[in-house]
Motif scaffolding. Sequence first.
Motif, PDB file in Angstrom:
ATOM      1  N   VAL A 187       8.739  69.223  15.420  1.00 28.22           N
ATOM      2  CA  VAL A 187       7.888  68.018  15.891  1.00 28.22           C
ATOM      3  C   VAL A 187       8.705  67.066  16.351  1.00 28.22           C
ATOM      4  CG1 VAL A 187       6.271  66.202  14.916  1.00 28.22           C
ATOM      5  CG2 VAL A 187       5.949  68.606  14.268  1.00 28.22           C
ATOM      6  N   PRO A 188       9.661  66.582  15.703  1.00 24.48           N
ATOM      7  CA  PRO A 188      10.691  65.297  16.172  1.00 24.48           C
ATOM      8  C   PRO A 188      11.096  65.492  17.533  1.00 24.48           C
ATOM      9  CG  PRO A 188      11.089  65.817  13.758  1.00 24.48           C
ATOM     10  CD  PRO A 188      10.351  66.817  14.339  1.00 24.48           C
ATOM     11  N   ALA A 189      11.861  66.755  17.780  1.00 20.19           N
ATOM     12  CA  ALA A 189      12.366  67.474  19.136  1.00 20.19           C
ATOM     13  C   ALA A 189      11.181  67.443  20.349  1.00 20.19           C
ATOM     14  CB  ALA A 189      13.088  68.593  18.955  1.00 20.19           C
ATOM     15  N   LEU A 190      10.212  67.963  19.789  1.00 22.47           N
ATOM     16  CA  LEU A 190       8.917  67.975  20.932  1.00 22.47           C
ATOM     17  C   LEU A 190       8.576  66.666  21.148  1.00 22.47           C
ATOM     18  CD1 LEU A 190       7.459  71.645  19.779  1.00 22.47           C
ATOM     19  CD2 LEU A 190       8.772  71.018  21.796  1.00 22.47           C
ATOM     20  N   ALA A 191       8.315  65.957  20.122  1.00 26.41           N
ATOM     21  CA  ALA A 191       7.722  64.396  20.471  1.00 26.41           C
ATOM     22  C   ALA A 191       8.703  63.602  21.397  1.00 26.41           C
ATOM     23  CB  ALA A 191       7.538  63.918  19.185  1.00 26.41           C
ATOM     24  N   ALA A 192       9.966  63.864  21.134  1.00 30.83           N
ATOM     25  CA  ALA A 192      11.132  63.293  21.735  1.00 30.83           C
ATOM     26  C   ALA A 192      11.036  63.733  23.283  1.00 30.83           C
ATOM     27  CB  ALA A 192      12.289  63.364  21.406  1.00 30.83           C
ATOM     28  N   ALA A 193      10.782  64.731  23.369  1.00 32.05           N
ATOM     29  CA  ALA A 193      10.741  65.553  24.845  1.00 32.05           C
ATOM     30  C   ALA A 193       9.606  65.041  25.547  1.00 32.05           C
ATOM     31  CB  ALA A 193      10.971  66.945  24.789  1.00 32.05           C
ATOM     32  N   ALA A 194       8.438  64.965  24.745  1.00 32.24           N
ATOM     33  CA  ALA A 194       6.985  64.636  25.500  1.00 32.24           C
ATOM     34  C   ALA A 194       7.150  63.205  25.692  1.00 32.24           C
ATOM     35  CB  ALA A 194       6.088  65.330  24.457  1.00 32.24           C
ATOM     36  N   HIS A 195       7.498  62.370  25.043  1.00 28.33           N
ATOM     37  CA  HIS A 195       7.552  60.844  25.266  1.00 28.33           C
ATOM     38  C   HIS A 195       8.435  60.595  26.565  1.00 28.33           C
ATOM     39  CE1 HIS A 195       6.263  60.154  20.760  1.00 28.33           C
ATOM     40  NE2 HIS A 195       5.213  60.326  21.736  1.00 28.33           N
ATOM     41  N   ALA A 196       9.507  61.349  26.527  1.00 31.11           N
ATOM     42  CA  ALA A 196      10.284  60.993  27.564  1.00 31.11           C
ATOM     43  C   ALA A 196       9.730  61.296  28.938  1.00 31.11           C
ATOM     44  CB  ALA A 196      11.609  61.838  27.379  1.00 31.11           C
ATOM     45  N   ALA A 197       8.703  62.290  28.894  1.00 32.03           N
ATOM     46  CA  ALA A 197       7.822  62.612  30.001  1.00 32.03           C
ATOM     47  C   ALA A 197       6.691  62.087  30.209  1.00 32.03           C
ATOM     48  CB  ALA A 197       7.741  64.200  30.074  1.00 32.03           C
ATOM     49  N   GLY A 198       6.626  61.072  29.382  1.00 34.08           N
ATOM     50  CA  GLY A 198       5.189  60.189  29.433  1.00 34.08           C
ATOM     51  C   GLY A 198       4.169  60.800  28.722  1.00 34.08           C
ATOM     52  N   ALA A 199       4.248  61.918  28.040  1.00 35.90           N
ATOM     53  CA  ALA A 199       3.050  62.520  27.312  1.00 35.90           C
ATOM     54  C   ALA A 199       2.989  62.172  25.843  1.00 35.90           C
ATOM     55  CB  ALA A 199       3.371  63.804  27.507  1.00 35.90           C
ATOM     56  N   LEU A 200       1.505  62.430  25.628  1.00 40.27           N
ATOM     57  CA  LEU A 200       1.235  61.807  24.248  1.00 40.27           C
ATOM     58  C   LEU A 200       1.494  63.212  23.291  1.00 40.27           C
ATOM     59  CD1 LEU A 200      -2.245  59.892  24.592  1.00 40.27           C
ATOM     60  CD2 LEU A 200       0.193  58.999  23.818  1.00 40.27           C
ATOM     61  N   VAL A 201       1.690  63.025  21.880  1.00 34.38           N
ATOM     62  CA  VAL A 201       1.773  64.188  21.184  1.00 34.38           C
ATOM     63  C   VAL A 201       0.632  64.018  20.127  1.00 34.38           C
ATOM     64  CG1 VAL A 201       3.404  65.356  19.580  1.00 34.38           C
ATOM     65  CG2 VAL A 201       3.985  64.435  21.662  1.00 34.38           C
ATOM     66  N   ALA A 202      -0.078  65.179  19.769  1.00 35.89           N
ATOM     67  CA  ALA A 202      -0.968  65.186  18.793  1.00 35.89           C
ATOM     68  C   ALA A 202      -0.432  66.360  17.988  1.00 35.89           C
ATOM     69  CB  ALA A 202      -2.636  65.475  19.191  1.00 35.89           C
ATOM     70  N   VAL A 203      -0.547  66.355  16.579  1.00 35.91           N
ATOM     71  CA  VAL A 203      -0.348  67.486  15.692  1.00 35.91           C
ATOM     72  C   VAL A 203      -1.215  67.762  14.617  1.00 35.91           C
ATOM     73  CG1 VAL A 203       1.289  68.030  13.833  1.00 35.91           C
ATOM     74  CG2 VAL A 203       2.064  66.896  15.504  1.00 35.91           C
ATOM     75  N   ASP A 204      -1.903  68.953  14.755  1.00 38.77           N
ATOM     76  CA  ASP A 204      -2.787  69.596  13.726  1.00 38.77           C
ATOM     77  C   ASP A 204      -2.187  69.495  12.452  1.00 38.77           C
ATOM     78  OD1 ASP A 204      -4.583  71.209  12.157  1.00 38.77           O
ATOM     79  OD2 ASP A 204      -5.587  71.797  14.085  1.00 38.77           O
ATOM     80  N   ASN A 205      -2.524  68.788  11.489  1.00 37.93           N
ATOM     81  CA  ASN A 205      -1.662  69.074  10.102  1.00 37.93           C
ATOM     82  C   ASN A 205      -2.737  69.749   9.071  1.00 37.93           C
ATOM     83  OD1 ASN A 205       0.566  68.249   8.744  1.00 37.93           O
ATOM     84  ND2 ASN A 205      -0.577  66.413   7.987  1.00 37.93           N
ATOM     85  N   THR A 206      -3.786  70.685   9.629  1.00 34.02           N
ATOM     86  CA  THR A 206      -4.707  71.173   8.376  1.00 34.02           C
ATOM     87  C   THR A 206      -3.750  72.120   7.695  1.00 34.02           C
ATOM     88  OG1 THR A 206      -6.177  71.127  10.305  1.00 34.02           O
ATOM     89  CG2 THR A 206      -6.675  72.851   8.262  1.00 34.02           C
ATOM     90  N   THR A 207      -2.872  72.757   8.155  1.00 33.30           N
ATOM     91  CA  THR A 207      -1.947  73.650   6.915  1.00 33.30           C
ATOM     92  C   THR A 207      -1.350  73.009   6.108  1.00 33.30           C
ATOM     93  OG1 THR A 207      -2.256  75.570   8.824  1.00 33.30           O
ATOM     94  CG2 THR A 207      -0.871  76.041   6.875  1.00 33.30           C
ATOM     95  N   ALA A 208      -0.394  72.072   6.677  1.00 32.34           N
ATOM     96  CA  ALA A 208       0.395  71.437   5.797  1.00 32.34           C
ATOM     97  C   ALA A 208      -0.215  70.312   4.767  1.00 32.34           C
ATOM     98  CB  ALA A 208       1.654  70.793   6.570  1.00 32.34           C
ATOM     99  N   THR A 209      -1.274  69.723   5.425  1.00 32.20           N
ATOM    100  CA  THR A 209      -1.904  68.587   4.736  1.00 32.20           C
ATOM    101  C   THR A 209      -0.884  67.521   4.886  1.00 32.20           C
ATOM    102  OG1 THR A 209      -1.180  68.420   2.392  1.00 32.20           O
ATOM    103  CG2 THR A 209      -2.997  70.160   3.097  1.00 32.20           C
ATOM    104  N   PRO A 210      -1.207  66.030   4.519  1.00 33.56           N
ATOM    105  CA  PRO A 210      -0.449  65.016   4.608  1.00 33.56           C
ATOM    106  C   PRO A 210       0.634  65.122   3.259  1.00 33.56           C
ATOM    107  CG  PRO A 210      -2.529  64.410   3.936  1.00 33.56           C
ATOM    108  CD  PRO A 210      -2.761  65.716   4.383  1.00 33.56           C
ATOM    109  N   LEU A 211       0.558  65.934   2.499  1.00 30.23           N
ATOM    110  CA  LEU A 211       1.430  65.737   1.256  1.00 30.23           C
ATOM    111  C   LEU A 211       2.648  66.829   1.799  1.00 30.23           C
ATOM    112  CD1 LEU A 211      -0.503  65.874  -2.077  1.00 30.23           C
ATOM    113  CD2 LEU A 211       0.319  63.821  -0.343  1.00 30.23           C
ATOM    114  N   GLY A 212       2.197  67.963   2.669  1.00 30.32           N
ATOM    115  CA  GLY A 212       3.223  68.651   3.236  1.00 30.32           C
ATOM    116  C   GLY A 212       4.079  67.853   4.235  1.00 30.32           C
TER     117      GLY A 212
END
Length: 401
Positions: A187-212
Amino acid sequence: MTTPGTDGERVDGEPTDGERVDGERVDGERVDGGSVDGDGTRCVRAGLPEPAPGQPFLPGPVFAAPYHLDPRQGPAAAPNGYGRPDNPTRRLLEAAIGELEGGDVRVFASGQAAITGLLLAVLRPGDTVVLPADGYFPVRAFATDTLAGIGVRVLFAPTAGPYPSFAGVRLVLLESPANPGLDVADVPALAAAAHAAGALVAVDNTTATPLGQRPLDLGADVVVASGTKALTGHSDLLLGYVATRSAGLLDPVTAWRTMTGAVPGAFDAWLAHRSLATLDLRLARQSANAAALARLLAGRPDVTGVRWPGLPGDPAYALASAQLRRMPGVVSFDLGDAERVARFLTASRLVAAATSFGGLHTTADRRAQWGDDTPPGFVRLSCGVEDTADLVADVTAALLA
């Protein structure tokens, strides 16, 4: 993170002998500079109003369509004007999930309502979106049937990569760990690459949950998830949510939900809030059970393709160990064909044949029957909170059958 274990050993960063080593406390001191309270305390107290003598810890659900309005000021005089945009029970749940995710939250009637609401609130004709090729299949179906039909260009990429260039992309949606294959995205690497290109990043956190994991802390702009699964964990409601720290994203999502009416009912919101209190406890047992079953399955020559991010040797192990605060309670594997899966489920006493995951009861699901691009014998097994020894014994006996 240590190697998963049972019988008093450490399991996926969970506490042993009173210690916390998952970013919470060790011997009473913080190790990550975050909130003073640990996961269990935060779950129990999340979203509760200030204590007042004679009042319950969690107020009961408020059932209302209309509310009394001020004769002169109308809805401007009070937070509640009409039940579709306004409900105090729903707002308490949003505050609770927001405390766990670290952002502002809007809850939806289901996970699918949340993710499609986000996509339609953000994307416009001519935009490009990158979606997981191995994620939740109804999202892919929605993209090809609906998004492409309104002029959105849809690209797919595997969770583990490779990814296309993000140049000209409006939104990158990641699902990590992915459902059902359990690959993990950086996630950190992909978010950095997407932001550098001007894109937004969404993450589906269903499997991990916010505690994961907390994707907003990892660089994501927005989180989307199904609260139907492990977040609420009792298999008795449908729920979804969107979380963000950006008003520029929260406002259109809120407006979309209000206009479409994709809101959960007050009782479902209340049930979900009540269930959050045990999230830490449930995840600890589910993760321990997943660790034990993953080791069992990986050691059997008649079972192939075993995936669990906490299993040493799993392709996602190194990244998951660095990125996840705890491992999910979901294991996937292949029994070869549909008939053997049916025999396994028929023979098992503790594993129920059911779709969804993250509940108190251990369930297994042959994903090909729902349209996932998986082999006919592929199984997604969701560990419940049964005693680990009982579950291992039952699965062993069912496999022999």
